[in-house]
Design a protein around this motif. Sequence first.
Motif, PDB file in Angstrom:
ATOM      1  N   UNK A  16       0.827  -1.200   0.000  1.00 18.40           N
ATOM      2  CA  UNK A  16       0.000   0.000   0.000  1.00 18.40           C
ATOM      3  C   UNK A  16       0.861   1.249   0.000  1.00 18.40           C
ATOM      4  N   UNK A  17       1.896   1.267   0.895  1.00 21.95           N
ATOM      5  CA  UNK A  17       2.753   2.452   0.971  1.00 21.95           C
ATOM      6  C   UNK A  17       3.593   2.613  -0.301  1.00 21.95           C
ATOM      7  N   UNK A  18       4.072   1.509  -0.870  1.00 26.89           N
ATOM      8  CA  UNK A  18       4.861   1.591  -2.110  1.00 26.89           C
ATOM      9  C   UNK A  18       4.008   2.109  -3.252  1.00 26.89           C
ATOM     10  N   UNK A  19       2.794   1.646  -3.359  1.00 26.83           N
ATOM     11  CA  UNK A  19       1.898   2.076  -4.417  1.00 26.83           C
ATOM     12  C   UNK A  19       1.567   3.552  -4.279  1.00 26.83           C
ATOM     13  N   UNK A  25       4.708  10.141  -6.961  1.00 28.20           N
ATOM     14  CA  UNK A  25       5.864  10.531  -7.784  1.00 28.20           C
ATOM     15  C   UNK A  25       5.464  10.801  -9.227  1.00 28.20           C
ATOM     16  N   UNK A  26       4.492  10.058  -9.746  1.00 31.62           N
ATOM     17  CA  UNK A  26       4.076  10.195 -11.133  1.00 31.62           C
ATOM     18  C   UNK A  26       3.078  11.339 -11.308  1.00 31.62           C
ATOM     19  N   UNK A  27       2.220  11.577 -10.342  1.00 33.27           N
ATOM     20  CA  UNK A  27       1.122  12.522 -10.538  1.00 33.27           C
ATOM     21  C   UNK A  27       1.338  13.885  -9.901  1.00 33.27           C
ATOM     22  N   UNK A  28       2.273  13.990  -8.933  1.00 33.11           N
ATOM     23  CA  UNK A  28       2.464  15.250  -8.221  1.00 33.11           C
ATOM     24  C   UNK A  28       3.880  15.780  -8.448  1.00 33.11           C
ATOM     25  N   UNK A  29       4.025  17.115  -8.528  1.00 31.65           N
ATOM     26  CA  UNK A  29       5.347  17.736  -8.578  1.00 31.65           C
ATOM     27  C   UNK A  29       5.254  19.125  -7.956  1.00 31.65           C
TER      28      UNK A  29
END
Length: 314
Positions: A16-19, A25-29
């Motif tokens: 759960x935490x890895x996902x 990382x992919x959706x937020x910056x």
Amino acid sequence: MSTCIPLPVSNVFNSKTIKSAVYDFVTDYETPKIVTIRSAKFTLLLRISQVIILLYGVLYLLLYQKGYQKQDSSIVSSVTLKVKGIGYVESLKNQTTIIDGTDYVIPPLENAAVFIMSCYIRTEQKRMTCEESKYIDNAHCTRNEQCVANNYQFLHTNGRWTGRCLIRLNQTVGLCEIEGWCPVEDDLAQRELIEGVLNFTIFLKNFVEFPGFKVIRKNFHDNMSPCLYHDIHDKSCPIFRLSTIIESAETDQAERELMLKFGGVIKIKLNWDCNFDFNVKKCVPVYSFGRLDAKFKAENFSKGFNFRYVDLII
């Protein structure tokens, strides 16, 4: 009192935490905060600085300094020289001696150079005994004891002293006798100038290679028509009249006359500055001339340039 209880590794690195970490990382910056400054003075100063940096990088570094180009200064070059011309010398006996290429071109003392004889002192000598030079003070004598045999304490002797004092008739002072090449050379004797030496021509062949660009160039063409170098009308011709070289290297007429009489050292410089952005045929050398020896009016010791040359006559 409190105690720290470590969490199990399974609670930190679970699916759960890895996902969640991968999704974030992919959706937020994150972006830095932008502050808008409404000031004509600071805005104008910023734009001027940006324009100056842009012009410096593009116009000076990129275009003027050719920053986009690759430079190669490790060139390989070879030079050969060929001299042609006919000169002559008129003797005091109204006799004319023709001087050709085998006479006035003396083997040079260094590579990529040529020695052209413009004036000479000729001494016809044989191996025998004769008087020492009159310009050596220690050679003047009145008795044999002053001419010690094998006397090498004097630096400018012209041969081995035999120990005899040669005194001519009606004279009281003579000269020591030497054994060697006779008569001795006289550097102050009348020099024989070669007429027509300024019309001699020098054909300079230069091959140059730019290893970094795999380009080989030469300073002449295979179908080149007869020409003579001229600093205005024909700058690319590799055939130089000696008068052109001397006049370009020395502007003083009196100095040029002394150079023909006592000798001099002149350089011919080939400057290959090629831009291979353009046609390789535009890669041609620029010639320049200069004098390497000191001017006669500024030099008191060993003026000019000369050396001895032996010509065996059978």
